[in-house]
Design a protein around this motif. Structure first.
Motif, PDB file in Angstrom:
ATOM      1  N   LEU A   1      30.132  -0.129   5.147  1.00 46.47           N
ATOM      2  CA  LEU A   1      30.823  -0.640   3.957  1.00 46.47           C
ATOM      3  C   LEU A   1      32.321  -0.785   4.215  1.00 46.47           C
ATOM      4  O   LEU A   1      32.986   0.150   4.668  1.00 46.47           O
TER       5      LEU A   1
ATOM      6  N   VAL B   1      38.437   0.763   2.381  1.00 44.44           N
ATOM      7  CA  VAL B   1      37.221   1.406   2.880  1.00 44.44           C
ATOM      8  C   VAL B   1      36.914   0.795   4.243  1.00 44.44           C
ATOM      9  O   VAL B   1      36.811  -0.422   4.372  1.00 44.44           O
TER      10      VAL B   1
ATOM     11  N   THR C   1      34.669   2.834  -3.507  1.00 45.52           N
ATOM     12  CA  THR C   1      33.281   2.974  -3.051  1.00 45.52           C
ATOM     13  C   THR C   1      32.334   3.142  -4.235  1.00 45.52           C
ATOM     14  O   THR C   1      31.289   2.486  -4.307  1.00 45.52           O
TER      15      THR C   1
ATOM     16  N   ARG D   1      32.130  -6.049  -2.541  1.00 46.61           N
ATOM     17  CA  ARG D   1      32.640  -5.527  -1.278  1.00 46.61           C
ATOM     18  C   ARG D   1      33.066  -6.655  -0.345  1.00 46.61           C
ATOM     19  O   ARG D   1      32.660  -7.808  -0.496  1.00 46.61           O
TER      20      ARG D   1
END
Length: 330
Positions: free
Chosen positions: A17, A27, A53, A63
């Motif tokens: 991710l 992230v 997240t 994302r």
């Protein structure tokens, strides 16, 4: 620490991710897995990528890269049937004005295809006695229970809890812990974010720590970061008339520091050893032989908070795999 009663099949699976905001990567390629029926604690300092997240897992943020599956679907493309299977408790919320607890639950129940019973839900969160109380007149702890009740009314399989006990007094926190732990009996999987390390240790089956967008540790609370192998600290006050030189050899070998108490009283002695029994045995035998008492003798392993700080704060020296041969007198 809690004990999971779930079937163990993955409820959340994340691989690689990533989330980028312009030139900043919040992230950085994390992996995680949450299993059904467990309480999973996701820890990290502010700005670590924790909130980003969680919002991706909840389907509220798209994302940049990586694969995410929550309850068998990609949250970025899941529809209302999927959303009805999760519950979300935000860190801050406001109750519906002028509605009672029961009326709030009845309102929210109408949003779900197969809601849980209102009376059952109030009983689960300890609000059965406040059914007719106006939501805005509840205490802080009762309002938080209402938040959880509203997230449970849809009978979710997965519950996201964000800082559930912030601002609670110790008694209210313990009551909230009991309520959260009780969700296991319903088969609910709990994804918990908290800044209270004792809360994570008490509730979680699995803990994961994120720092600067990367996972820095993952595992059960009791073994996170190798804390079960870290040296124990042994502290006590030297008895009146006793000196460090009179201590047994194994005790002197484990000596880290001797500090004056600042009032002219006895010195406080700190030892560190990966084999505390090898130090405690000679220390206690010496004290008994000499007729000394050690009323403030304390033995402690690194706490989850010690581990967390060592993982997330550069320069923090909280874990010691073995006792250093160093002492200093002040």
């Amino acid at each position: 620490m809690g004990t999971s009663t779930g079937t163990g099949d993955p409820v959340i699976t994340v691989s690689g991710l990533r989330m980028r905001y312009d030139s900043f990567e919040a992230v950085r390629g994390i992996d995680l897995e949450v299993r059904r029926g467990e309480v999973f604690a996701f820890l990290g300092p502010n700005g670590a990528g924790k909130t980003t997240t969680v919002e991706i897992l909840e389907g509220y943020r798209r994302r940049t890269g990586g694969d995410v599956t929550v309850l068998g679907e990609d949250p970025a493309h899941a529809g209302p049937p999927w959303r009805a299977r999760i519950g979300v408790v935000l860190q801050e919320s406001r109750p519906e004005r002028d509605l009672t607890v029961a009326e709030c639950l009845r309102l929210y129940a109408g949003y779900y295809p197969s809601p849980r019973g209102i009376d059952e839900t109030m009983e689960l969160v300890g609000l059965a006695g406040q059914a007719d109380a106006t939501a805005t007149r509840l205490s802080g702890g009762q309002r938080r229970r209402l938040d959880v009740a509203l997230s449970l009314i849809g009978d979710p399989e997965l519950l996201f809890l964000d800082e559930p006990t912030t601002g609670f007094d110790p008694s209210a926190r313990r009551a909230a812990w009991d309520m959260i732990a009780g969700l296991r009996s319903l088969g609910v999987t709990v994804f918990l974010t908290t800044h209270f390390m004792d809360e994570a240790e008490h509730l979680a089956d699995h803990v994961m720590v994120i720092s600067e967008g990367r996972i820095v540790a993952s595992g059960p609370p009791g073994t996170l970061g190798g804390r079960q192998r870290a040296a124990a600290e042994i502290s006590f006050t030297l008895p009146p008339g006793a000196s460090v030189a009179a201590l047994p050899g194994p005790v002197r070998d484990a000596l880290v520091a001797v500090r004056a108490d600042g009032t002219g009283g006895a010195d406080h002695t700190l030892l560190r050893s990966a084999r505390p029994l090898a130090v405690l045995g000679p220390l206690i035998a010496w004290a008994e032989h000499e007729g000394h008492d050690l009323p403030d003798l304390e033995v402690r392993r690194p706490s989850l908070e010690d581990v967390y700080l060592a993982l997330t704060e550069p320069g923090t020296d909280a874990l010691h795999p073995e006792a250093p041969r160093h002492s200093e007198a002040t």
